[in-house]
Write an enzyme that holds these catalytic residues in place. Structure first.
Site, short mmCIF file in Angstrom:
data_model
loop_
_atom_site.label_atom_id
_atom_site.label_comp_id
_atom_site.label_asym_id
_atom_site.label_seq_id
_atom_site.Cartn_x
_atom_site.Cartn_y
_atom_site.Cartn_z
N ASP A 44 0.85 -1.20 0.00
CA ASP A 44 0.00 0.00 0.00
C ASP A 44 0.88 1.25 0.00
O ASP A 44 1.95 1.24 -0.63
CB ASP A 44 -0.92 -0.03 1.23
N HIS A 74 -3.52 6.43 3.44
CA HIS A 74 -4.28 5.27 2.96
C HIS A 74 -3.76 3.98 3.58
O HIS A 74 -4.53 3.19 4.14
CB HIS A 74 -4.20 5.20 1.43
N SER A 228 -11.13 -0.45 -0.42
CA SER A 228 -9.83 -0.53 0.24
C SER A 228 -9.98 -0.76 1.73
O SER A 228 -9.10 -1.35 2.37
CB SER A 228 -9.02 0.76 0.01
#
Length: 303
Positions: A44, A74, A228
């Site tokens: 990621d 994120h 996600s």
């Protein structure tokens, strides 16, 4: 005001909801003290430490820049969905592999490097390995598909991927179209498919992915939406299950997961842990308390 109470109590509605069929929260969660002997590779945007995180990241590596830290938040949020105050697996070990940042989006070249590293690292330890990919491509990417298939077959790993956020058929994208991955779509609090979530026969199940609380790259929490966020919740649940059934290979563990952790709602296969069902007292207790309170107040006013 309700949100403030929820944040202060470090309560995650998404974790509460996956262990009950009722939409009324019971403020109880399942046992998160599993994940032993399982390593999760989160590929990621990296990770930045947060006071609400657990100290179980064993390795960080960047393939995109010289900075190990997460500059966009994120990856940090994704990792927190697996293991933190807002995660689902307390004892799992996490390897953070950074492949994109705020100036460079994910691409197949950096992902290939990260997958090669995960493959080798997994081979060098005796733990069960899970790869979490909360990312995807706009089409089919054969080189990535081939690498993931090799890791799945050679390393006996489980690969969990997000379905994507384009409201399109997940079978048209990599890696969500692969039949050996666990492809996860997003639903909202009421168990309906999120408007953005990809769909189709390649999506194996759905779980919560709208306004989901998790840790940020500072000292508190943030709410994020997307498949996600859905994928790492499943990753953590699978890690817990594998730690309790370490004798099973990846195919056997996936089948056990599908057989026992999915329920059908609104014509969707939804993650369901079948633990800590709603206690009916949580529904009637506040109603009864309100009745007696207002009855008492009315009695006082009558005097």
């Amino acid at each position: 005001y309700l949100i403030i109470i929820i944040v202060r109590s470090e309560y995650s509605w998404s974790i509460d909801r996956i262990n009950q069929k009722s939409i009324i929260p019971d403020f109880q969660i399942f046992n998160k003290n599993y994940g032993d002997n399982v390593t999760v590779y989160v590929i990621d945007s990296g990770f930045t430490d947060n006071v609400l995180s657990f100290d179980n990241i064993i390795l960080e590596k960047s393939f995109i820049d010289d900075n190990l830290k997460d500059t966009i938040g994120h990856g940090t949020h994704v990792i927190s969905m697996i293991s933190s105050k807002y995660g689902v697996s307390n004892n799992v070990q996490i390897v953070s592999l950074k492949v994109f940042n705020n100036t460079h989006p994910s691409d197949e070249y950096h992902l290939i490097d990260a997958l090669n590293f995960a493959k080798q690292h997994c081979s060098n330890n005796s733990r069960k390995c899970i790869i979490n990919l909360s990312l995807g491509f706009d089409g089919i990417t054969p080189v990535i598909d081939t690498m993931l298939e090799d890791i799945y077959n050679y390393n006996d790993a489980i690969i969990v991927v997000s379905a994507g956020n384009s409201n399109l058929d997940a079978c048209t994208r990599s890696p969500s179209h692969l039949d050996f991955t666990i492809t996860v779509g997003s639903i909202n609090y009421l168990d309906f498919k999120s408007s953005f979530s990809n769909y189709g026969s390649c999506v194996d199940l759905y779980t919560y992915g709208e306004f989901v609380p998790g840790v940020n790259k500072g000292s508190g929490i943030t709410f994020m939406s997307g498949t996600s966020m859905s994928a790492p919740i499943v990753t953590g649940i699978v890690a817990n299950l594998w730690s309790k059934n370490s004798n099973l290979n990846n195919n056997q563990l996936k089948q056990l997961f599908y057989d026992n952790y999915i329920t059908e709602r609104n014509n969707l296969d939804i993650l369901y842990t079948n633990e800590n069902e709603l206690n009916i007292l949580w529904v009637f207790l506040p109603i009864s308390a309100s009745f007696f309170f207002f009855s008492f107040l009315k009695c006082l006013l009558c005097k």
